[in-house]
Design a protein around this motif. Structure first.
Motif, PDB file in Angstrom:
ATOM      1  N   PRO A 172     -11.735   0.029   2.779  1.00  0.00           N
ATOM      2  CA  PRO A 172     -11.816   0.879   3.972  1.00  0.00           C
ATOM      3  C   PRO A 172     -13.110   0.648   4.746  1.00  0.00           C
ATOM      4  CG  PRO A 172     -11.439   2.194   1.986  1.00  0.00           C
ATOM      5  CD  PRO A 172     -11.643   0.799   1.536  1.00  0.00           C
ATOM      6  N   ARG A 173     -14.112   0.036   4.072  1.00  0.00           N
ATOM      7  CA  ARG A 173     -15.398  -0.202   4.728  1.00  0.00           C
ATOM      8  C   ARG A 173     -15.404  -1.484   5.560  1.00  0.00           C
ATOM      9  NH1 ARG A 173     -19.947  -0.499   0.616  1.00  0.00           N
ATOM     10  NH2 ARG A 173     -18.399  -1.479  -0.733  1.00  0.00           N
ATOM     11  N   TRP A 174     -14.373  -2.314   5.384  1.00  0.00           N
ATOM     12  CA  TRP A 174     -14.351  -3.551   6.142  1.00  0.00           C
ATOM     13  C   TRP A 174     -14.189  -3.246   7.632  1.00  0.00           C
ATOM     14  CZ3 TRP A 174     -10.005  -6.818   8.075  1.00  0.00           C
ATOM     15  CH2 TRP A 174     -10.455  -8.077   8.481  1.00  0.00           C
ATOM     16  N   PRO A 175     -14.956  -3.878   8.508  1.00  0.00           N
ATOM     17  CA  PRO A 175     -14.894  -3.558   9.942  1.00  0.00           C
ATOM     18  C   PRO A 175     -13.503  -3.662  10.551  1.00  0.00           C
ATOM     19  CG  PRO A 175     -16.815  -4.908   9.474  1.00  0.00           C
ATOM     20  CD  PRO A 175     -16.024  -4.853   8.204  1.00  0.00           C
ATOM     21  N   GLY A 176     -12.668  -4.537  10.022  1.00  0.00           N
ATOM     22  CA  GLY A 176     -11.331  -4.693  10.595  1.00  0.00           C
ATOM     23  C   GLY A 176     -10.291  -3.755  10.023  1.00  0.00           C
ATOM     24  N   ALA A 177     -10.678  -2.922   9.049  1.00  0.00           N
ATOM     25  CA  ALA A 177      -9.701  -2.077   8.365  1.00  0.00           C
ATOM     26  C   ALA A 177      -9.017  -1.105   9.322  1.00  0.00           C
ATOM     27  CB  ALA A 177     -10.381  -1.314   7.232  1.00  0.00           C
ATOM     28  N   ARG A 178      -9.788  -0.458  10.175  1.00  0.00           N
ATOM     29  CA  ARG A 178      -9.197   0.534  11.082  1.00  0.00           C
ATOM     30  C   ARG A 178      -8.231  -0.138  12.048  1.00  0.00           C
ATOM     31  NH1 ARG A 178     -13.252   4.627  13.937  1.00  0.00           N
ATOM     32  NH2 ARG A 178     -13.494   5.120  11.725  1.00  0.00           N
ATOM     33  N   ARG A 179      -8.608  -1.323  12.525  1.00  0.00           N
ATOM     34  CA  ARG A 179      -7.765  -2.041  13.484  1.00  0.00           C
ATOM     35  C   ARG A 179      -6.439  -2.477  12.856  1.00  0.00           C
ATOM     36  NH1 ARG A 179      -8.225  -7.256  13.662  1.00  0.00           N
ATOM     37  NH2 ARG A 179     -10.406  -7.163  12.982  1.00  0.00           N
ATOM     38  N   GLY A 182      -1.658   0.388   9.973  1.00  0.00           N
ATOM     39  CA  GLY A 182      -0.450   0.689  10.738  1.00  0.00           C
ATOM     40  C   GLY A 182       0.133  -0.498  11.467  1.00  0.00           C
ATOM     41  N   GLN A 183      -0.514  -1.667  11.367  1.00  0.00           N
ATOM     42  CA  GLN A 183      -0.009  -2.864  12.037  1.00  0.00           C
ATOM     43  C   GLN A 183       0.959  -3.608  11.133  1.00  0.00           C
ATOM     44  OE1 GLN A 183      -0.742  -3.747  15.303  1.00  0.00           O
ATOM     45  NE2 GLN A 183      -1.598  -1.668  15.258  1.00  0.00           N
ATOM     46  N   PRO A 184       1.905  -4.365  11.705  1.00  0.00           N
ATOM     47  CA  PRO A 184       2.790  -5.178  10.866  1.00  0.00           C
ATOM     48  C   PRO A 184       2.009  -6.299  10.191  1.00  0.00           C
ATOM     49  CG  PRO A 184       3.128  -5.674  13.186  1.00  0.00           C
ATOM     50  CD  PRO A 184       2.220  -4.485  13.145  1.00  0.00           C
ATOM     51  N   ALA A 185       2.642  -6.920   9.212  1.00  0.00           N
ATOM     52  CA  ALA A 185       1.961  -7.950   8.429  1.00  0.00           C
ATOM     53  C   ALA A 185       1.495  -9.114   9.293  1.00  0.00           C
ATOM     54  CB  ALA A 185       2.887  -8.459   7.322  1.00  0.00           C
ATOM     55  N   ARG A 186       2.179  -9.396  10.384  1.00  0.00           N
ATOM     56  CA  ARG A 186       1.767 -10.527  11.223  1.00  0.00           C
ATOM     57  C   ARG A 186       0.404 -10.307  11.870  1.00  0.00           C
ATOM     58  NH1 ARG A 186       5.998  -8.161  14.084  1.00  0.00           N
ATOM     59  NH2 ARG A 186       5.391  -7.130  16.047  1.00  0.00           N
ATOM     60  N   ALA A 187      -0.101  -9.064  11.790  1.00  0.00           N
ATOM     61  CA  ALA A 187      -1.439  -8.813  12.323  1.00  0.00           C
ATOM     62  C   ALA A 187      -2.496  -9.589  11.560  1.00  0.00           C
ATOM     63  CB  ALA A 187      -1.740  -7.314  12.278  1.00  0.00           C
ATOM     64  N   LEU A 188      -2.175 -10.039  10.332  1.00  0.00           N
ATOM     65  CA  LEU A 188      -3.138 -10.817   9.551  1.00  0.00           C
ATOM     66  C   LEU A 188      -3.266 -12.252  10.064  1.00  0.00           C
ATOM     67  CD1 LEU A 188      -2.538  -9.720   5.853  1.00  0.00           C
ATOM     68  CD2 LEU A 188      -4.570  -9.370   7.238  1.00  0.00           C
ATOM     69  N   ASP A 250      -8.577   0.137  -8.374  1.00  0.00           N
ATOM     70  CA  ASP A 250      -9.295   0.226  -7.099  1.00  0.00           C
ATOM     71  C   ASP A 250      -8.477   0.968  -6.048  1.00  0.00           C
ATOM     72  OD1 ASP A 250     -11.766  -1.537  -7.561  1.00  0.00           O
ATOM     73  OD2 ASP A 250     -10.136  -2.833  -8.211  1.00  0.00           O
ATOM     74  N   LEU A 251      -7.161   0.732  -6.060  1.00  0.00           N
ATOM     75  CA  LEU A 251      -6.289   1.449  -5.117  1.00  0.00           C
ATOM     76  C   LEU A 251      -6.274   2.938  -5.429  1.00  0.00           C
ATOM     77  CD1 LEU A 251      -3.265  -1.044  -5.006  1.00  0.00           C
ATOM     78  CD2 LEU A 251      -5.015  -0.732  -3.251  1.00  0.00           C
ATOM     79  N   ALA A 252      -6.194   3.278  -6.713  1.00  0.00           N
ATOM     80  CA  ALA A 252      -6.164   4.694  -7.103  1.00  0.00           C
ATOM     81  C   ALA A 252      -7.457   5.403  -6.737  1.00  0.00           C
ATOM     82  CB  ALA A 252      -5.901   4.805  -8.603  1.00  0.00           C
ATOM     83  N   ALA A 253      -8.573   4.671  -6.812  1.00  0.00           N
ATOM     84  CA  ALA A 253      -9.876   5.269  -6.512  1.00  0.00           C
ATOM     85  C   ALA A 253     -10.221   5.201  -5.031  1.00  0.00           C
ATOM     86  CB  ALA A 253     -10.965   4.560  -7.320  1.00  0.00           C
ATOM     87  N   GLY A 254      -9.390   4.545  -4.222  1.00  0.00           N
ATOM     88  CA  GLY A 254      -9.668   4.437  -2.795  1.00  0.00           C
ATOM     89  C   GLY A 254     -10.667   3.351  -2.430  1.00  0.00           C
ATOM     90  N   ARG A 255     -11.045   2.513  -3.409  1.00  0.00           N
ATOM     91  CA  ARG A 255     -11.982   1.429  -3.095  1.00  0.00           C
ATOM     92  C   ARG A 255     -11.304   0.305  -2.325  1.00  0.00           C
ATOM     93  NH1 ARG A 255     -13.586   2.735  -8.467  1.00  0.00           N
ATOM     94  NH2 ARG A 255     -12.172   1.124  -9.275  1.00  0.00           N
ATOM     95  N   LEU A 256      -9.988   0.169  -2.503  1.00  0.00           N
ATOM     96  CA  LEU A 256      -9.216  -0.829  -1.787  1.00  0.00           C
ATOM     97  C   LEU A 256      -7.959  -0.182  -1.212  1.00  0.00           C
ATOM     98  CD1 LEU A 256      -9.364  -3.962  -4.154  1.00  0.00           C
ATOM     99  CD2 LEU A 256     -10.516  -3.696  -1.952  1.00  0.00           C
ATOM    100  N   LEU A 257      -7.450  -0.793  -0.166  1.00  0.00           N
ATOM    101  CA  LEU A 257      -6.193  -0.384   0.447  1.00  0.00           C
ATOM    102  C   LEU A 257      -5.224  -1.556   0.381  1.00  0.00           C
ATOM    103  CD1 LEU A 257      -7.721   1.156   3.707  1.00  0.00           C
ATOM    104  CD2 LEU A 257      -7.143   2.379   1.598  1.00  0.00           C
ATOM    105  N   ALA A 258      -3.931  -1.246   0.330  1.00  0.00           N
ATOM    106  CA  ALA A 258      -2.885  -2.278   0.347  1.00  0.00           C
ATOM    107  C   ALA A 258      -1.875  -1.908   1.433  1.00  0.00           C
ATOM    108  CB  ALA A 258      -2.209  -2.386  -1.012  1.00  0.00           C
ATOM    109  N   PRO A 259      -2.241  -2.148   2.698  1.00  0.00           N
ATOM    110  CA  PRO A 259      -1.404  -1.663   3.805  1.00  0.00           C
ATOM    111  C   PRO A 259       0.004  -2.227   3.836  1.00  0.00           C
ATOM    112  CG  PRO A 259      -3.589  -2.348   4.571  1.00  0.00           C
ATOM    113  CD  PRO A 259      -3.443  -2.825   3.176  1.00  0.00           C
ATOM    114  N   TRP A 260       0.218  -3.416   3.256  1.00  0.00           N
ATOM    115  CA  TRP A 260       1.527  -4.060   3.336  1.00  0.00           C
ATOM    116  C   TRP A 260       2.215  -4.139   1.977  1.00  0.00           C
ATOM    117  CZ3 TRP A 260      -2.972  -5.999   5.561  1.00  0.00           C
ATOM    118  CH2 TRP A 260      -3.082  -5.771   6.921  1.00  0.00           C
TER     119      TRP A 260
END
Length: 297
Positions: A172-179, A182-188, A250-260
């Motif tokens: 969540p701390r990565w600068p691009g996380a907010r952007r 909610g975006q589709p996978a092709r946003a990567l 890490d996902l359970a603790a909120g250290r990482l996100l898995a948006p897709w």
């Protein structure tokens, strides 16, 4: 009687029936049918040229010839049972050497060692980090915990534990996380993506499962091991690709996100052991690992 030994299965059936004074109980002990024991006894009596048993109520009694034979082979089978039991005790007391990659060791096994110790208290586990694929003979190992795709070497007994599932993860701390939320996978596509030199096919495999052109993904910084790449992702340095169990905590603790989310690959989590070795600890560990991967990821 011939000087050659009669069939060992017949001797085994005879020893059990004589000791238990029952064909039925012998069949239950040896996990065969009543008829199978009776056939083996007939084979032995034909080889001996004389009856070895006489009917006695619902059971059987030894004839003088049967008594003579049982006195000799009963002691021999007793020694065999004692020797086998001693070997199994020695095996159970020896350390169980489990090989796995450093990333699996650091991010999945070590956090679960306390629970493993509680659930399998008799397993004296010794962990060995191995980055190279183990040889077909699994030298120096009792078993190896692997993420791999079939076919397997013929010299292995393989316990499949779970299908592999991989997916992109970011802090969540990565600068691009907010952007990207909610975006589709092709946003990567067009993003600078973290990857490992040990598994260059991970991003292309995921892209294929998402129907994205692999050429649209742009690998950025490479790391020699998955563990280092995931630590970089936790530190907010970019988007990584990882097997789900290695990031579950890490996902359970909120250290990482898995948006897709995560997608299945052709690989499996497997516990491999030498096919030539019978070790009850392998099955017990496989059952525990299978449950951990299914329930806790």
């Amino acid at each position: 009687m011939s000087r050659e030994l009669p069939p060992l299965n017949a001797l085994r059936a005879f020893e059990a029936a004589a000791r238990l004074e029952s064909v039925s109980r012998a069949a239950r002990e040896l996990h065969v049918t009543h008829g199978a024991i009776s056939r083996q006894l007939r084979v032995l009596e034909e080889a001996a040229g004389r009856p070895l048993f006489a009917r006695q109520g619902r059971g059987v009694a030894l004839t003088p010839a049967g008594q003579q034979l049982h006195e000799r082979i009963g002691a021999a089978f007793g020694q065999l049972r004692d020797g086998w039991a001693a070997l199994r005790r020695t095996q159970a007391q020896a350390p169980f050497v489990l090989g796995c990659s450093g990333s699996v060791l650091a991010r999945w096994m070590i956090p679960r060692l306390e629970r493993l110790g509680r659930d399998l208290p008799d397993l004296k586990l010794h962990l060995a980090a191995q980055e190279d694929a183990p040889g077909a003979q699994l030298p120096g190992l009792d078993a190896a915990l692997l993420l791999a795709a079939p076919p397997w070497p013929r010299d292995w007994q393989v316990h499949e534990l779970a299908p592999e599932r991989i997916g992109p993860v970011l802090s969540p701390r990565w600068p691009g996380a907010r952007r990207l939320r909610g975006q589709p996978a092709r946003a990567l596509c067009g993003e600078a993506l973290l990857h490992t030199t040990s598994r260059p096919q991970a991003w292309p495999s995921w892209a294929k499962s998402m129907r994205l052109p692999a050429a649209a993904l742009h690998p950025a910084q490479a790391f020699p091991h998955l563990y280092f790449m995931l630590e970089a992702a936790v530190a907010g340095l970019g988007v990584a690709i990882a097997p789900e169990p290695l990031v579950a905590d890490d996902l359970a603790a909120g250290r990482l996100l898995a948006p897709w989310g995560f997608r299945r690959t052709e690989a499996r989590w497997v516990l491999a052991a030498p096919a030539r070795v019978e070790d009850a600890r392998v099955e017990a560990l496989a059952k525990w690992l299978r449950a951990e991967l299914a329930v806790r990821g």
